[in-house]
Each structure stands twice: as C-alpha cells, then as structure tokens.
Design an enzyme around this catalytic site. Structure first.
Site, PDB file in Angstrom:
ATOM      1  N   VAL A  20       0.897  -1.429  -0.038  1.00 30.75           N
ATOM      2  CA  VAL A  20      -0.020  -0.043   0.055  1.00 30.75           C
ATOM      3  C   VAL A  20       0.572   1.123   0.020  1.00 30.75           C
ATOM      4  O   VAL A  20       0.695   2.058  -0.971  1.00 30.75           O
ATOM      5  CB  VAL A  20      -0.717   0.076   1.358  1.00 30.75           C
ATOM      6  CG1 VAL A  20      -1.572   1.433   1.309  1.00 30.75           C
ATOM      7  CG2 VAL A  20      -2.051  -1.007   1.074  1.00 30.75           C
ATOM      8  N   ASP A  38      10.312   3.399   6.425  1.00 35.18           N
ATOM      9  CA  ASP A  38      10.045   1.835   7.024  1.00 35.18           C
ATOM     10  C   ASP A  38      10.901   1.470   7.826  1.00 35.18           C
ATOM     11  O   ASP A  38      12.188   1.734   7.893  1.00 35.18           O
ATOM     12  CB  ASP A  38      10.079   0.880   5.380  1.00 35.18           C
ATOM     13  CG  ASP A  38       9.269  -0.250   5.999  1.00 35.18           C
ATOM     14  OD1 ASP A  38       8.180  -0.615   5.382  1.00 35.18           O
ATOM     15  OD2 ASP A  38       9.867  -1.228   6.838  1.00 35.18           O
ATOM     16  N   ARG A  43      14.375  -3.461   3.657  1.00 36.89           N
ATOM     17  CA  ARG A  43      13.581  -3.035   2.876  1.00 36.89           C
ATOM     18  C   ARG A  43      13.889  -1.801   2.146  1.00 36.89           C
ATOM     19  O   ARG A  43      13.976  -1.388   0.940  1.00 36.89           O
ATOM     20  CB  ARG A  43      12.260  -2.924   3.331  1.00 36.89           C
ATOM     21  CG  ARG A  43      10.925  -2.540   2.538  1.00 36.89           C
ATOM     22  CD  ARG A  43       9.597  -2.447   3.270  1.00 36.89           C
ATOM     23  NE  ARG A  43       9.121  -3.790   3.167  1.00 36.89           N
ATOM     24  CZ  ARG A  43       8.508  -4.208   2.259  1.00 36.89           C
ATOM     25  NH1 ARG A  43       8.150  -3.828   1.292  1.00 36.89           N
ATOM     26  NH2 ARG A  43       7.899  -5.497   2.426  1.00 36.89           N
ATOM     27  N   THR A  88      -2.092  -3.935   9.360  1.00 38.89           N
ATOM     28  CA  THR A  88      -3.051  -4.177  10.564  1.00 38.89           C
ATOM     29  C   THR A  88      -3.600  -5.691  10.427  1.00 38.89           C
ATOM     30  O   THR A  88      -4.847  -5.888  10.275  1.00 38.89           O
ATOM     31  CB  THR A  88      -4.180  -3.272  10.480  1.00 38.89           C
ATOM     32  OG1 THR A  88      -4.807  -3.290   9.169  1.00 38.89           O
ATOM     33  CG2 THR A  88      -3.996  -1.756  10.759  1.00 38.89           C
ATOM     34  N   THR A 123      -6.507  -0.441   7.397  1.00 36.01           N
ATOM     35  CA  THR A 123      -7.694  -0.727   7.448  1.00 36.01           C
ATOM     36  C   THR A 123      -7.965  -1.157   9.205  1.00 36.01           C
ATOM     37  O   THR A 123      -7.121  -1.885   9.538  1.00 36.01           O
ATOM     38  CB  THR A 123      -8.000  -2.042   6.873  1.00 36.01           C
ATOM     39  OG1 THR A 123      -8.077  -1.753   5.576  1.00 36.01           O
ATOM     40  CG2 THR A 123      -9.528  -2.533   7.045  1.00 36.01           C
ATOM     41  N   CYS A 263      -6.428  -8.717   3.574  1.00 32.53           N
ATOM     42  CA  CYS A 263      -7.789  -7.880   3.738  1.00 32.53           C
ATOM     43  C   CYS A 263      -8.839  -8.752   3.681  1.00 32.53           C
ATOM     44  O   CYS A 263      -9.427  -8.572   4.900  1.00 32.53           O
ATOM     45  CB  CYS A 263      -7.711  -7.380   2.122  1.00 32.53           C
ATOM     46  SG  CYS A 263      -6.589  -5.973   1.769  1.00 32.53           S
ATOM     47  N   ARG A 334       1.111 -13.409   2.845  1.00 27.98           N
ATOM     48  CA  ARG A 334       0.469 -13.241   4.323  1.00 27.98           C
ATOM     49  C   ARG A 334      -0.819 -13.941   4.247  1.00 27.98           C
ATOM     50  O   ARG A 334      -1.599 -13.920   3.574  1.00 27.98           O
ATOM     51  CB  ARG A 334       0.377 -11.730   4.356  1.00 27.98           C
ATOM     52  CG  ARG A 334       1.464 -10.933   4.833  1.00 27.98           C
ATOM     53  CD  ARG A 334       1.190  -9.705   5.168  1.00 27.98           C
ATOM     54  NE  ARG A 334       1.033  -8.840   3.724  1.00 27.98           N
ATOM     55  CZ  ARG A 334       0.823  -7.596   3.800  1.00 27.98           C
ATOM     56  NH1 ARG A 334       0.642  -7.048   4.748  1.00 27.98           N
ATOM     57  NH2 ARG A 334       0.693  -7.070   2.568  1.00 27.98           N
TER      58      ARG A 334
END
Length: 430
Positions: A20, A38, A43, A88, A123, A263, A334
């Site tokens: 995202v 980050d 990364r 999240t 979210t 999600c 994930r």
C-alpha cells in the site's frame, strides 16, 4: 498546506512501504517532496536501489521520484503531511494486532509539529483512528488535535496484482476531523487521483466504509463456499451451476475458494472485535468467517476421500500443491490459506511438496516453516492447483499426467481447467 507542498517548502511522509505505502509514496513523489519511512532496514536498502521488495513495481516506477527512503525516525521531522500505511493484522486468536499502528503513531508523535496533518490508510474498525491512534499522537507530541494539528482517514484501495486499476484510477475516500482538514486532505490526494475524491462526513464513516468492503466480499465468497460443499455432496459441478445462474441479469457471479491475504481474510475480525466490545455478537459475519476458515480442511478431506477411493493409502502418498501466495500473480504470502491446506494434508501423514513461481523460499520458510521447491519432481499421487497464477492457466492434461502415478488425481481450486472423462484423469474443482 497544498501550496507549501507544491512549492516543496513542506514534505509528505509515508510510513510503511509495503504493497500500500510504496505506490502512494511514489505517486506523491511525482509532484511533491516525499520521505518514505519503513522500520525494516533491508526493505529500505532495496528501495534505495529502486527495487520493490514486494515485486509489484518495476524499477522505472522509481524514475524521477522526489523521494528519500529511510529507516531513521529523525528524518520524519522534516515532514508536515504524514500518511500511515502500516499493516493491521490479527493475532493467533483472531484479535486485532494494533502494535504496528501504535508504533507508527508514537513515531509520528515524536516528529509532529503545529500545523501538521496525519492521515491513516490502514484498515481498522470504526473509531480506531480517534480512540486508539489520536491519544498516542497527542501524548508523544505534546500537541492537541484541532488547536495544533489535523487528523484524517483515507482507506487504502490498492489491489495487488491489478495492472488495470492502479492507484490514480481508483476513486479515493477521504475524511478529516473537521471541514478544513477534510478539504485539505481531499485537495492533496486530488493531485494524484484521476478517478476523483469522495469526502466522507466523518472519520468513523470512512473507517466503516473500508471495513465493510471486505466484509461484504468475505460473506459473498462464504456463501459460494457453502454452496460448493452442498453441491459436492450432490455430485454437482459448482462452476457449471454458477455459469448457468449467471445467465440471469442480476445474479452476482462470485466463486468459491480459499480466502486468505491481508484484507478479506482479516478485516472482518476487526469489525467482529469492535461489535463484541459493544456487547453485540455478529451472527452473519462470524458464520461467514467460520465457513471460509474451514475450507482448507474441507479440501484436504476431499482429497483423502479421492485417494482412498483409488485404493491409495494417504500415509504412503506424495502430493504436489501448486501455488502458495494468497492470490494470483503476486509474491504476498501473508495469511495464505494454502499454507493451512498444506498443514491439513500433513495431518493425514501425506508427503506434501509445494511450488510457487512468485513466492520467496526464504519468506515461506520464515513464515510457515515450509520448504518451497524450485520445481516439481514426479511420481505424485495427486496434484492440487491452489492459486490461479497465469503460468498455470496454460498447462494441459498431459503436463499433469506426466507428474503423476496412475491413476492421476487433479484438484483445481480455481476452476482453471476443463477436463473431460476421456482425458483419463480424475478431476475435481471447487
């Protein structure tokens, strides 16, 4: 704020540079000065080399971007418009894990200055931004909302792997703690979103709108999964049922499948958690989650039944699972329900091999303690195609038969193939 950003007198900071955050940061960096933060040094190092660790963006996406990638929180003090895009997740007990969000709020609080804006994209359940994040911003900054800084929520709508609907082409919902905040946030995002801006009346409405997007999809898929279970008991092909029903103009052609990822398989638990806090135990949402979480066990049981029907002892069989990522053509593993399927198969002492052209073997080993093979071997008793990667869609019956002993068994969880009885392969699909 907008004029200062345009003149590059002020900067935008994006916290969290995953699926995202990185596209948002790079899109902003086409017009504004951006700090990409980050807390993962590896990364950040890859991003500094114009490499996307998620393997969604090519190196040319970084070209000309006015952005500095860093893992040093002090660099955030240069920014004035903060966008939070951290994960999240839920924990092992399906309870929302707010630690990434809390750490991000604390980090921003230490860098917050009068006149700054903080916008959350992660979210969450309705109320989280104002009830859980805001107190941390005020505590660590010593500032107060309204008098000193502004707060907003703009739910992410990134669809990993979707090359047609990219960030600028997806309508953006925004909200703010007051009218001024909402307008400024809308103006800033409006500079990068071609599809338009929708301003929600409150932060809670924007949070709720995001979480129900995925709750709705979860429930629709759970219905199809339950129907697939029923139709399987009847000996009916669910895909053929969907095809026939789709001839009616108002039928919605959702399909059954394994529901994982960060999600659809996670967000409903945020709403469940909040509802239970308020003394209400949701029946429909909880039922949908229970059905979808049970699909790996259903598929494993189906395979065992097919093996036994062919006089194959599951404890003496070798099965190939093709695909481990949570959806097609991406590297994200994930909350992969395919990993749950592998675990279910191993409960029957089945020897399971797993391949996936997109997943990282190191990440799979770290996340699931599983070995990802470079390529399939041979002499399998069954093959399960679990993810609809493009490279799998062109495979034919002869390929699958070349991998297996007689009699060959193919389970197609994505409905990718059309197999005839004359193909001499036992075929089952969700």
């Amino acid at each position: 704020m907008l004029n200062a950003l345009r003149q590059k007198e002020k900067q935008i900071a994006v916290i969290g540079l995953g699926y995202v955050g990185l596209p948002i940061a790079l899109e902003f960096a086409k017009q504004f000065r951006v700090v990409g933060f980050d807390n993962n040094p590896e990364r950040v190092t890859m991003l500094q080399r114009s490499e996307d660790p998620s393997r969604q963006l090519q190196s040319d996406a970084f070209a000309g971007a006015d952005i500095v990638f860093t893992d040093n929180p002090d660099d955030l003090k240069q920014a004035h418009f903060f966008v939070v895009a951290v994960p999240t997740p839920v924990d092992d007990y399906k309870v929302p894990d707010l630690k990434p969000l809390q750490r991000a709020s604390e980090t921003i609080g230490r860098a917050l200055k009068p006149g700054d804006y903080v916008i959350y994209e992660s979210t969450v359940y309705p109320g989280c931004t104002e009830d859980d994040c805001l107190p941390l911003l005020e505590q660590y900054s010593g500032l107060s909302l309204g008098n000193d800084f502004k707060l907003g929520y703009s739910p992410e709508r990134i669809n990993p792997g979707d090359k047609a609907r990219t960030l600028p082409d997806i309508l953006k919902v925004v909200s703010g703690n007051d009218t001024e905040a909402a307008q400024t946030i809308a103006d800033v995002y409006g500079c990068i979103i071609r599809a338009g801006i929708y301003t929600a009346p409150t932060i809670k409405v924007a949070e709720a709108a995001k979480v129900i997007e995925n709750v709705q999809r979860d429930l629709n898929i759970s219905l199809m999964n339950e129907l697939a279970i029923i139709f399987d008991k009847m000996g009916i092909d669910t895909q053929e049922v969907i095809k026939a029903a789709s001839t009616k103009w108002n039928f919605l052609p959702f399909t059954p499948g394994l529901v994982g990822g960060h999600c659809i398989g996670v967000d409903p638990y945020y709403l469940l958690y909040k509802a239970r806090q308020l003394g209400y135990d949701p029946q429909v949402i909880n039922s949908g989650r229970r059905i979808n979480d049970g699909m790996p066990a259903f598929v494993a049981t189906k395979l065992v039944q097919m093996l036994l029907h062919r006089d194959k002892n599951p404890a003496q069989t070798k099965v190939l699972v093709m695909g481990l990522t949570f959806k097609e053509n991406i590297a994200d593993i994930r909350n992969s329900k395919v990993a749950d399927l592998v675990r279910e198969l191993t409960k029957y002492a089945i020897n399971v091999h797993v391949v996936d052209p997109h997943a990282s073997p190191n990440e799979v080993a770290h996340e699931y303690s599983m070995t990802l093979l470079d390529k399939p071997s041979s002499q399998y008793d069954a093959v399960i195609v679990a993810v609809g990667h493009d490279v799998y869609r062109t495979l034919d019956v002869s390929y699958f038969k070349s991998l297996m002993n007689e009699p060959p068994i193919l389970l197609d969880l994505k409905g990718l193939y059309t197999i005839r009885k004359s193909d001499e392969i036992e075929y089952w699909r969700l």
